[in-house]
Design a protein around this motif. Sequence first.
Motif, PDB file in Angstrom:
ATOM      1  N   TYR A  95       0.826  -1.212   0.000  1.00 20.33           N
ATOM      2  CA  TYR A  95       0.000   0.000   0.000  1.00 20.33           C
ATOM      3  C   TYR A  95       0.858   1.259   0.000  1.00 20.33           C
ATOM      4  O   TYR A  95       0.491   2.255  -0.624  1.00 20.33           O
ATOM      5  N   ARG A  96       1.977   1.235   0.678  1.00 20.11           N
ATOM      6  CA  ARG A  96       2.868   2.400   0.649  1.00 20.11           C
ATOM      7  C   ARG A  96       3.329   2.684  -0.777  1.00 20.11           C
ATOM      8  O   ARG A  96       3.369   3.835  -1.213  1.00 20.11           O
ATOM      9  N   GLN A  97       3.651   1.619  -1.498  1.00 20.70           N
ATOM     10  CA  GLN A  97       4.056   1.768  -2.895  1.00 20.70           C
ATOM     11  C   GLN A  97       2.879   2.280  -3.736  1.00 20.70           C
ATOM     12  O   GLN A  97       3.034   3.173  -4.573  1.00 20.70           O
ATOM     13  N   ARG A  98       1.690   1.716  -3.500  1.00 24.26           N
ATOM     14  CA  ARG A  98       0.520   2.116  -4.276  1.00 24.26           C
ATOM     15  C   ARG A  98       0.150   3.575  -4.025  1.00 24.26           C
ATOM     16  O   ARG A  98      -0.255   4.293  -4.937  1.00 24.26           O
ATOM     17  N   ILE A  99       0.310   4.041  -2.808  1.00 21.08           N
ATOM     18  CA  ILE A  99       0.042   5.448  -2.483  1.00 21.08           C
ATOM     19  C   ILE A  99       0.969   6.350  -3.303  1.00 21.08           C
ATOM     20  O   ILE A  99       0.523   7.336  -3.899  1.00 21.08           O
ATOM     21  N   ARG A 100       2.248   5.992  -3.340  1.00 23.53           N
ATOM     22  CA  ARG A 100       3.207   6.784  -4.129  1.00 23.53           C
ATOM     23  C   ARG A 100       2.818   6.786  -5.614  1.00 23.53           C
ATOM     24  O   ARG A 100       2.864   7.819  -6.277  1.00 23.53           O
ATOM     25  N   GLN A 101       2.428   5.616  -6.120  1.00 26.11           N
ATOM     26  CA  GLN A 101       2.028   5.533  -7.531  1.00 26.11           C
ATOM     27  C   GLN A 101       0.819   6.433  -7.806  1.00 26.11           C
ATOM     28  O   GLN A 101       0.794   7.139  -8.816  1.00 26.11           O
ATOM     29  N   ALA A 102      -0.161   6.378  -6.928  1.00 30.69           N
ATOM     30  CA  ALA A 102      -1.369   7.191  -7.121  1.00 30.69           C
ATOM     31  C   ALA A 102      -1.027   8.679  -7.087  1.00 30.69           C
ATOM     32  O   ALA A 102      -1.504   9.454  -7.924  1.00 30.69           O
ATOM     33  N   GLN A 103      -0.201   9.078  -6.134  1.00 31.06           N
ATOM     34  CA  GLN A 103       0.184  10.489  -6.038  1.00 31.06           C
ATOM     35  C   GLN A 103       0.970  10.933  -7.263  1.00 31.06           C
ATOM     36  O   GLN A 103       0.778  12.041  -7.758  1.00 31.06           O
ATOM     37  N   ASP A 104       1.850  10.065  -7.754  1.00 28.00           N
ATOM     38  CA  ASP A 104       2.684  10.401  -8.906  1.00 28.00           C
ATOM     39  C   ASP A 104       1.865  10.717 -10.157  1.00 28.00           C
ATOM     40  O   ASP A 104       2.299  11.504 -11.003  1.00 28.00           O
ATOM     41  N   ILE A 105       0.679  10.106 -10.278  1.00 26.42           N
ATOM     42  CA  ILE A 105      -0.135  10.368 -11.477  1.00 26.42           C
ATOM     43  C   ILE A 105      -1.326  11.283 -11.158  1.00 26.42           C
ATOM     44  O   ILE A 105      -2.239  11.425 -11.969  1.00 26.42           O
ATOM     45  N   GLY A 106      -1.305  11.886  -9.974  1.00 25.30           N
ATOM     46  CA  GLY A 106      -2.333  12.860  -9.629  1.00 25.30           C
ATOM     47  C   GLY A 106      -3.648  12.271  -9.149  1.00 25.30           C
ATOM     48  O   GLY A 106      -4.658  12.975  -9.116  1.00 25.30           O
ATOM     49  N   GLU A 107      -3.664  11.007  -8.780  1.00 18.46           N
ATOM     50  CA  GLU A 107      -4.879  10.359  -8.264  1.00 18.46           C
ATOM     51  C   GLU A 107      -4.898  10.503  -6.741  1.00 18.46           C
ATOM     52  O   GLU A 107      -4.742   9.544  -5.994  1.00 18.46           O
ATOM     53  N   TYR A 108      -5.135  11.723  -6.289  1.00 13.60           N
ATOM     54  CA  TYR A 108      -5.038  12.041  -4.860  1.00 13.60           C
ATOM     55  C   TYR A 108      -6.171  11.437  -4.044  1.00 13.60           C
ATOM     56  O   TYR A 108      -5.977  11.055  -2.893  1.00 13.60           O
ATOM     57  N   ALA A 109      -7.362  11.323  -4.619  1.00 13.24           N
ATOM     58  CA  ALA A 109      -8.479  10.697  -3.897  1.00 13.24           C
ATOM     59  C   ALA A 109      -8.160   9.227  -3.624  1.00 13.24           C
ATOM     60  O   ALA A 109      -8.376   8.729  -2.511  1.00 13.24           O
ATOM     61  N   LEU A 110      -7.621   8.539  -4.625  1.00 16.06           N
ATOM     62  CA  LEU A 110      -7.216   7.147  -4.438  1.00 16.06           C
ATOM     63  C   LEU A 110      -6.137   7.053  -3.365  1.00 16.06           C
ATOM     64  O   LEU A 110      -6.191   6.178  -2.496  1.00 16.06           O
TER      65      LEU A 110
END
Length: 148
Positions: A95-110
Motif C-alpha cells: 500500500y505504501r508503494q501504491r500510495i506513491r504511484q497514485a500520487q505520482d499520477i495525480g490520483e489524490y483521492a485514491l
Amino acid sequence: ELIQGLQEDLAREYQAIIQYVIYSQVLDGPQYMDIANELEIHAHEELDHAIALAKQLDYFGAYPTEKPNKVEIPEDAEGMLWADLRAEDNTVAAYRQRIRQAQDIGEYALAEILQEITKQEQDHQIELAAALGVVADPRSRKESGPKS
C-alpha cells in the motif's frame, strides 16, 4: 501498473479475509481468546478494504479480480498469528508503494483511500505483533516467525 497493483492488493485482501475468518474460529485456549476476537474484527475490516479497492478498480474501468492470494493454514496458533503478521507486513509495504504511484499520477483521492486502509492495516500489525510479543515494525524485526 497502478491497476495491476490494485488487483494484487485486492487478492491480498481476499486472502486476509479468508485467513482471519478461519483463524478467528480455530484459535483456542485462554491465551488466544482476545486475539481471536480481534481477528473477527479484522475480517470485517478487510472486507471493507476489498470493497473499496473493487470500487476503485471499477472507477478505472478494470474488472476486479476474483482470485485470492494463497491462503496459509498453519496447524498451530502461533503459526497462524505469524502468517497473519507476515501478510500484514506485505500488505502495508504494497500500500505504501501504491500510495506513491497514485500520487505520482495525480490520483489524490485514491491515495487518500489507500492511506486510510494503510492505517487500519498498521493497527492490525500492532495487534498481531503484540499477541506474538514482537515489535510491529517489520524493518526492526529480525525474526519473521515460523513458516507454515
